[in-house]
Design an enzyme around this catalytic site. Structure first.
Site, short mmCIF file in Angstrom:
data_model
loop_
_atom_site.label_atom_id
_atom_site.label_comp_id
_atom_site.label_asym_id
_atom_site.label_seq_id
_atom_site.Cartn_x
_atom_site.Cartn_y
_atom_site.Cartn_z
N ARG A 200 -13.32 -9.06 1.18
CA ARG A 200 -11.89 -8.57 1.14
C ARG A 200 -11.13 -9.76 1.21
O ARG A 200 -9.99 -10.17 0.51
CB ARG A 200 -11.42 -7.61 1.91
CG ARG A 200 -12.06 -6.10 1.51
CD ARG A 200 -11.28 -5.51 0.17
NE ARG A 200 -9.89 -5.49 0.27
CZ ARG A 200 -9.33 -4.34 0.67
NH1 ARG A 200 -9.69 -3.57 1.05
NH2 ARG A 200 -7.87 -4.61 0.43
N CYS B 182 -16.35 1.54 0.45
CA CYS B 182 -15.15 0.76 0.78
C CYS B 182 -14.65 0.78 2.16
O CYS B 182 -13.93 -0.24 2.75
CB CYS B 182 -13.87 1.01 -0.10
SG CYS B 182 -13.15 2.68 -0.06
N HIS C 264 -7.14 0.51 -6.51
CA HIS C 264 -7.41 -0.30 -5.37
C HIS C 264 -8.29 -1.36 -5.75
O HIS C 264 -9.37 -1.82 -5.49
CB HIS C 264 -8.34 0.32 -4.32
CG HIS C 264 -8.58 0.09 -2.97
ND1 HIS C 264 -7.64 -1.10 -2.68
CD2 HIS C 264 -8.97 0.22 -1.78
CE1 HIS C 264 -7.92 -1.13 -1.32
NE2 HIS C 264 -8.65 -0.60 -0.92
N ASP D 266 -17.10 7.23 -1.82
CA ASP D 266 -15.80 6.92 -0.75
C ASP D 266 -15.66 8.57 -0.10
O ASP D 266 -16.32 9.12 -0.23
CB ASP D 266 -14.84 6.60 -1.80
CG ASP D 266 -13.48 6.31 -1.29
OD1 ASP D 266 -13.45 6.08 0.15
OD2 ASP D 266 -12.31 6.07 -2.07
N ARG E 41 0.77 -1.19 0.16
CA ARG E 41 -0.09 -0.14 -0.11
C ARG E 41 1.05 1.28 0.00
O ARG E 41 1.67 1.43 0.83
CB ARG E 41 -1.03 -0.06 1.11
CG ARG E 41 -1.57 1.30 1.24
CD ARG E 41 -2.68 1.39 2.32
NE ARG E 41 -4.14 0.38 1.77
CZ ARG E 41 -5.09 0.60 2.48
NH1 ARG E 41 -5.44 1.35 3.48
NH2 ARG E 41 -6.28 0.02 1.86
N GLN F 166 -10.05 -3.97 -3.63
CA GLN F 166 -11.51 -3.50 -3.29
C GLN F 166 -12.48 -3.89 -4.17
O GLN F 166 -13.67 -4.36 -3.96
CB GLN F 166 -11.43 -2.01 -2.78
CG GLN F 166 -12.43 -1.65 -2.08
CD GLN F 166 -12.91 -2.38 -0.72
OE1 GLN F 166 -12.17 -2.19 0.00
NE2 GLN F 166 -14.13 -2.80 -0.77
N1 NVA Z 1 -9.83 6.51 -1.55
C1 NVA Z 1 -9.51 6.02 -0.10
C2 NVA Z 1 -9.83 4.69 -0.10
C3 NVA Z 1 -9.54 4.25 1.31
C4 NVA Z 1 -9.57 2.88 1.46
C5 NVA Z 1 -8.08 6.46 0.14
O1 NVA Z 1 -7.36 6.29 -0.84
O2 NVA Z 1 -7.57 6.73 1.28
N1 CP Z 2 -11.18 -0.31 2.04
C1 CP Z 2 -9.88 -0.27 2.88
O1 CP Z 2 -9.13 -0.77 1.83
O2 CP Z 2 -9.78 -0.02 4.09
P1 CP Z 2 -8.52 0.21 4.99
O3 CP Z 2 -7.95 1.25 4.55
O4 CP Z 2 -8.86 0.02 6.56
O5 CP Z 2 -7.35 -1.01 4.44
#
Ligand code: NVA
Ligand code: CP
Length: 324
Positions: A307, A279, A147, A239, A120, A150
């Site tokens: 997930r 998500c 992502h 989101d 990540r 997800q």
């Molecule tokens: N769009 C959000 C998703 C979090 C799971 C982010 O990138 O922070």
């Molecule tokens: N939806 C998702 O990826 O959640 P986290 O940021 O908690 O991993």
């Protein structure tokens, strides 16, 4: 006597199949998704009946987090243990990644010791650079651009509740972000439609979102009014207004996004049996009203659980290929 050669090969054996990575949704074909989704259902059924399924016994997953996480960490970690493997958890702060060791060197080293890597991070180019120097499959656990795990879980969840997603309409309300980009990649590949409504200045970047560099009108339509994007949709999804990495824009975004809150009124113009997804993490009263996310059309907890099931199928597929 000290041996001079232990007889252990120091390179990947000649003729070994090329390593597959999962860096964006378009890395797999529709046929591969057919297999993966069915396999995830099989793996989930085993989990639900407490039937042991240890296809990755003794394998190790390294998880590298440069941003916060709850679901991604727990789902990958629990999933890998359930498959019989183990995990190593790294963050920027507690590894040499935070002290400017080159990504390429980190990839060379980590991928000599583990069987899989989940990352990540921020820019997609970072995960691409890691993958280019990794001996083992690399999975995108979220980047600024995508992502895919997800969306894999979201599509699995849709199918569980409503059957095939092909020909259906998804309404995206909010930021043209990593989730929106990945929905659009999926729509093109799996033949469904996404109605996208974003505030002005936060539109989807079509070059990123499209598999071919050009989004197709069959799969993608933009709406300035979020209510119109939801009209007739089979799934309404949103989101956070401010994704990780964009926190400095938070106050400006709060102003810009105030009309992009999924409400009961928006759900009312969607199909009567439309689902709501997010998500997570969610902010009730910002991108979604509490009566929607906590209401009867919401499947957000199934989404979160799934997930783990889809990622178990994904890890198994990347390491072992098709098993059924
Ligand atoms: N769009 C959000 C998703 C979090 C799971 C982010 O990138 O922070
Ligand atoms: N939806 C998702 O990826 O959640 P986290 O940021 O908690 O991993």
């Amino acid at each position: 006597m000290i041996p001079v050669n232990f007889g252990i090969p120091s390179t990947i054996p000649k003729g070994a199949p090329p390593v597959r990575h999962y860096l964006q949704f378009s890395d797999f074909t529709a046929d591969e998704y057919g297999y993966l989704l069915a396999r995830a259902a099989f793996i989930k059924a085993k989990f639900k009946t407490f039937t042991r399924h240890q296809s990755l016994l003794d394998r190790t997953l390294a998880m590298i987090f440069e941003k916060a996480s709850t679901r991604t960490r727990v789902s990958f970690e629990a999933g890998m243990y359930q498959l019989g493997g183990s995990v190593v958890h790294l963050t920027t702060g507690d590894s040499q990644l935070g002290r400017a060791e080159p990504i390429e060197d980190s990839a060379r080293v980590i991928s000599r010791m583990v069987d899989l890597v989940m990352i990540r991070t921020f820019e997609q180019t970072k995960i691409e650079r890691f993958a280019a120097h990794s001996r083992v499959p690399v999975i995108n656990g979220l980047t600024n651009e995508f992502h895919p795990c997800q969306i894999l879980a979201d599509i699995f969840t849709f199918i569980e509740h409503r059957g095939p997603i092909q020909g259906k309409t998804v309404a995206w309300v909010g930021d043209g972000n990593n989730m929106a980009n990945t929905w659009l990649q999926a729509a093109e590949l799996l033949d469904f439609k996404v109605n996208v409504s974003t505030p002005s200045g936060y539109e989807v970047n079509e070059k990123i979102a499209s598999n071919s560099g050009k989004t197709s009108a069959n799969n993608y339509q933009t709406y300035s009014n979020p209510l119109e994007a939801c009209r007739g949709a089979d799934l309404v999804t949103t989101d956070v207004w401010t994704s990780m990495g964009y926190e400095a824009e938070n106050e400006v975004r709060k102003q810009a996004f105030s009309a992009w809150r999924v409400s009961a009124e928006m759900m009312a113009v969607a199909q009567p049996n439309a689902l709501f997804m997010h998500c997570l993490p969610a902010h009730r009263g910002e991108e979604v009203d509490a009566d929607v996310i906590d209401g009867p059309q919401s499947v957000v907890w199934d989404e979160a659980e799934n997930r783990m099931h889809v990622q178990k199928a994904l890890m198994e597929y990347l390491l072992l290929g098709r098993l059924s």
